[in-house]
Design an enzyme around this catalytic site. Structure first.
Site, mmCIF file in Angstrom:
data_model
loop_
_atom_site.group_PDB
_atom_site.id
_atom_site.type_symbol
_atom_site.label_atom_id
_atom_site.label_comp_id
_atom_site.label_asym_id
_atom_site.label_seq_id
_atom_site.Cartn_x
_atom_site.Cartn_y
_atom_site.Cartn_z
ATOM 1 N N GLU A 88 4.200 -2.106 7.058
ATOM 2 C CA GLU A 88 4.294 -3.389 6.346
ATOM 3 C C GLU A 88 5.714 -3.530 5.794
ATOM 4 O OE1 GLU A 88 2.151 -3.761 2.578
ATOM 5 O OE2 GLU A 88 1.531 -5.765 3.185
ATOM 6 N N ARG A 97 6.797 -6.065 -12.472
ATOM 7 C CA ARG A 97 7.986 -6.742 -11.950
ATOM 8 C C ARG A 97 8.020 -8.225 -12.324
ATOM 9 N NH1 ARG A 97 8.351 -4.433 -5.879
ATOM 10 N NH2 ARG A 97 6.364 -3.454 -6.275
ATOM 11 N N SER A 124 -0.434 -2.188 -2.659
ATOM 12 C CA SER A 124 -0.125 -1.527 -1.392
ATOM 13 C C SER A 124 -1.212 -0.493 -1.052
ATOM 14 C CB SER A 124 1.238 -0.843 -1.492
ATOM 15 O OG SER A 124 1.206 0.104 -2.539
ATOM 16 N N CYS A 182 0.301 -10.863 1.553
ATOM 17 C CA CYS A 182 -0.533 -9.956 2.343
ATOM 18 C C CYS A 182 -1.197 -10.688 3.501
ATOM 19 C CB CYS A 182 -1.596 -9.306 1.470
ATOM 20 S SG CYS A 182 -2.767 -10.507 0.876
HETATM 21 P P1 NAD Z 1 2.068 -1.821 -5.539
HETATM 22 O O1 NAD Z 1 0.999 -1.032 -4.879
HETATM 23 O O2 NAD Z 1 3.419 -1.224 -5.668
HETATM 24 O O3 NAD Z 1 1.625 -2.187 -7.043
HETATM 25 C C1 NAD Z 1 0.373 -2.764 -7.320
HETATM 26 C C2 NAD Z 1 -0.045 -2.371 -8.731
HETATM 27 O O4 NAD Z 1 -0.205 -0.957 -8.787
HETATM 28 C C3 NAD Z 1 0.967 -2.752 -9.800
HETATM 29 O O5 NAD Z 1 0.272 -3.253 -10.922
HETATM 30 C C4 NAD Z 1 1.662 -1.441 -10.107
HETATM 31 O O6 NAD Z 1 2.091 -1.355 -11.443
HETATM 32 C C5 NAD Z 1 0.590 -0.404 -9.835
HETATM 33 N N1 NAD Z 1 1.142 0.871 -9.362
HETATM 34 C C6 NAD Z 1 2.276 1.047 -8.645
HETATM 35 N N2 NAD Z 1 2.462 2.355 -8.384
HETATM 36 C C7 NAD Z 1 1.416 3.013 -8.941
HETATM 37 C C8 NAD Z 1 1.045 4.397 -8.990
HETATM 38 N N3 NAD Z 1 1.787 5.334 -8.417
HETATM 39 N N4 NAD Z 1 -0.089 4.716 -9.647
HETATM 40 C C9 NAD Z 1 -0.842 3.762 -10.221
HETATM 41 N N5 NAD Z 1 -0.532 2.441 -10.200
HETATM 42 C C10 NAD Z 1 0.587 2.070 -9.561
HETATM 43 O O7 NAD Z 1 2.119 -3.237 -4.802
HETATM 44 P P2 NAD Z 1 3.181 -4.395 -4.987
HETATM 45 O O8 NAD Z 1 4.469 -3.992 -4.368
HETATM 46 O O9 NAD Z 1 3.176 -4.888 -6.381
HETATM 47 O O10 NAD Z 1 2.491 -5.555 -4.114
HETATM 48 C C11 NAD Z 1 2.690 -5.678 -2.732
HETATM 49 C C12 NAD Z 1 1.571 -5.020 -1.966
HETATM 50 O O11 NAD Z 1 0.327 -5.612 -2.330
HETATM 51 C C13 NAD Z 1 1.689 -5.223 -0.463
HETATM 52 O O12 NAD Z 1 1.347 -4.029 0.166
HETATM 53 C C14 NAD Z 1 0.667 -6.307 -0.169
HETATM 54 O O13 NAD Z 1 0.158 -6.304 1.143
HETATM 55 C C15 NAD Z 1 -0.395 -5.967 -1.163
HETATM 56 N N6 NAD Z 1 -1.257 -7.111 -1.418
HETATM 57 C C16 NAD Z 1 -2.492 -7.091 -0.869
HETATM 58 C C17 NAD Z 1 -3.329 -8.164 -1.053
HETATM 59 C C18 NAD Z 1 -4.701 -8.166 -0.456
HETATM 60 O O14 NAD Z 1 -5.465 -9.027 -0.817
HETATM 61 N N7 NAD Z 1 -5.054 -7.240 0.421
HETATM 62 C C19 NAD Z 1 -2.916 -9.257 -1.817
HETATM 63 C C20 NAD Z 1 -1.647 -9.236 -2.380
HETATM 64 C C21 NAD Z 1 -0.822 -8.139 -2.170
#
Ligand code: NAD
Length: 504
Positions: free
Chosen positions: A388, A182, A231, A286
């Site tokens: 969330e 994104r 996530s 997060c």
């Molecule tokens: P997301 O889980 O949608 O995506 C994260 C990554 O996973 C991306 O690179 C994406 O391309 C990949 N991805 C997405 N769907 C996938 C699938 N089905 N199979 C394999 N890979 C896949 O998360 P997001 O929307 O980009 O980010 C927001 C989330 O991240 C929130 O839940 C937030 O709380 C979390 N977050 C956590 C922390 C932490 O330190 N705990 C830090 C930042 C963000």
């Protein structure tokens, strides 16, 4: 390969060079205006395998480069990131939407991790015990794993990659990064700067893409370890799939952080802190605070009243305008999802005290804006309490005691961060001692650890044993080898006897 030639095409960065690869691509939107201004390539299996191969080829020489030389790259990278901060922040704001000041904040946090990585010679010193037996010395050293991968979320497109690869490569590994599709530009720009700083080709490779690319990284036998941030459902999938393929995995997931406000708290100070924690970066953090747990009705009334006053002062609009406090949400889809949660909260019976859904930003009518929303009387069991939301929606929960507040927090599936606002040292100490959450603040709303500690939640906010960056990352990206050594010397009469049989 790109079906919209008028928009900027974003590819990959493999073996020190820009690369194309993958027959599919997708739009990258500017959320402030709602236009697709760029298009990012989605790596297929062949492209990801090329990146892994480049990383594997670069490993032997990089592993044998002295830690001090590897650290020198980090010193130079730190300077380059500072020099190019404005350009990187503009890339972040153009794709993520956050205000430039928030972009600078995340970049600075990332730079602190580069500075920590520059301590590599110190971090990799190992542990020595002399004379564990007569004439015998023993030591543990920390060797790199080989090729490691990082998969990162949209909400910190510069900082989260910088949590990972600088420490991994300074420990002697080579890296394949898969940023969020994104907002992919910041990761590529930083990879270019790393090469300008002297990182050899193949040591850091960036592939853009989605699930197809991730699945290759999780299954390819050349990848030794995977760091993930995103996530919780995907974190769990990455942890289970990567582990099933024999990899070391750390997967940081979602969060729902509670801030407890005690009756004795300085309400003005607490609300001031909560405003930034709830609405900064549009709540897409997060470590954001989407829930306030007010102890006592008088506390809740005072918090809600003051929040309303402060929300009325907030300015929402494009992140490039420094007068704005909050920009748009990342995509139309995400904006609709967050609006859906506001409707859900009303249906569930929470009181919508401030409704940001009617916001209009003049000249940016197609942007993905949502004004600050505030709910009172939120209760456990409601979806707006449990799930969330990742948007500018703050809920106030009313409780009668600290004990009740803590039971509620402990029962929640997430355990990333929490904080307490109080003047009572005994209450604060009890809270920090017993709460089942990984990162805890006392009168500090966003207790994000500095770069020389490590970042990690508990419960379903982190899958794996080691947290991100800091000392845990050095352990995650290295394997311990313990060597026991004896040099028999003719001059030494008394020494360990290893002969067998022992009664010759
Ligand atoms: P997301 O889980 O949608 O995506 C994260 C990554 O996973 C991306 O690179 C994406 O391309 C990949 N991805 C997405 N769907 C996938 C699938 N089905 N199979 C394999 N890979 C896949 O998360 P997001 O929307 O980009 O980010 C927001 C989330 O991240 C929130 O839940 C937030 O709380 C979390 N977050 C956590 C922390 C932490 O330190 N705990 C830090 C930042 C963000």
């Amino acid at each position: 390969m790109y079906d919209k030639p008028q928009v900027t095409a974003i590819g990959h960065f493999i073996n020190g060079q820009h690369a194309t690869g993958g027959s599919r691509s997708q739009d990258v939107f500017n959320p402030a205006v709602g236009n697709a201004e760029k298009r990012v390539a989605l790596a297929d299996k062949t492209t990801v395998e090329a990146a892994i191969a480049a990383a594997q080829a670069a490993f032997p020489a990089w592993r044998n480069t002295t830690p001090a030389k590897r650290a020198e790259v980090m010193f130079r990278l730190k300077q380059l990131l500072e020099k190019h901060a404005d350009r990187i922040c503009r890339l972040i704001t153009a794709e993520h939407g956050k205000v430039l000041n928030d972009a600078l904040g995340e970049l600075q946090r990332g730079i602190e991790n580069v500075a920590f990585a520059a301590y590599a010679p110190e971090l990799l010193k190992g542990e020595l015990s002399r004379n564990v037996g007569p004439g015998i010395d023993s030591w543990s050293e920390f060797q790199p794993l080989g090729v490691v991968a990082g998969i990162t979320p949209f909400n910190f497109p510069a900082m989260v990659p910088l949590w990972m690869w600088p420490i991994a490569v300074v420990c002697g590994n080579t890296f394949v990064l898969k940023p969020s599709e994104r907002d992919p530009s910041a990761a590529i720009a930083i990879a270019e700067l790393a090469h300008e700083a002297g990182l050899p080709p193949g040591v850091l490779n960036v592939v853009n893409g989605g699930k197809e690319a991730v699945d290759v990284l999780l299954s390819d036998t050349r990848v030794q370890a995977v760091s993930f941030v995103g996530s919780t459902p995907i974190a769990e999938y990455v942890y289970q799939t990567g582990s099933a393929h024999g990899k070391r995995v750390q997967a940081l997931g979602g969060a729902k952080n509670h801030a407890v406000v005690m009756p004795d708290a300085d309400i003005g100070n607490a609300v001031n802190a909560l405003m930034g924690a709830a609405y900064g970066s549009c709540g897409e953090r997060c470590m954001a605070v989407p829930l306030v747990v007010a102890v006592g009705d008088a506390t809740a009334d005072a918090v809600v009243e003051k929040l309303q006053t402060e929300i009325a002062k907030m300015k929402v609009g494009p992140g490039t305008d420094t007068a704005n406090d909050m920009g748009p949400l990342v995509t139309r889809e995400h904006c609709d999802k967050v609006r859906g949660y506001v409707e859900q909260g009303v249906r569930e019976g929470a009181t919508l005290v401030v409704d940001g859904r009617g916001i209009k930003v003049a000249g940016h009518e197609k942007g993905y804006y949502l004004g600050a929303c505030l709910f009172d009387h939120v209760k456990p069991g409601m979806r707006i309490y449990q799930e969330e939301i990742f948007g500018p929606v703050l809920g106030v929960v009313r409780t009668e005691s600290l004990q009740q507040a803590m039971e509620m927090i402990d029962a929640h599936e997430y355990g990333n961060g929490t904080c307490i606002f109080t003047r009572d040292g005994e209450a604060a100490r009890y809270f920090t001692d017993h709460i089942q959450v990984g990162m805890v603040g006392v009168n500090v709303p966003l207790p994000v650890p500095v770069s020389y500690h490590s970042f990690g939640g508990w419960k379903r906010s982190l899958f794996g044993d080691l947290a991100a960056y800091g000392p845990d990352a050095v352990r995650f990206y290295t394997k311990r080898k313990t060597i026991t050594q004896r040099w028999p010397s003719a001059g030494v009469r008394e020494g360990a006897v290893f002969s067998f049989p022992s009664h010759r």
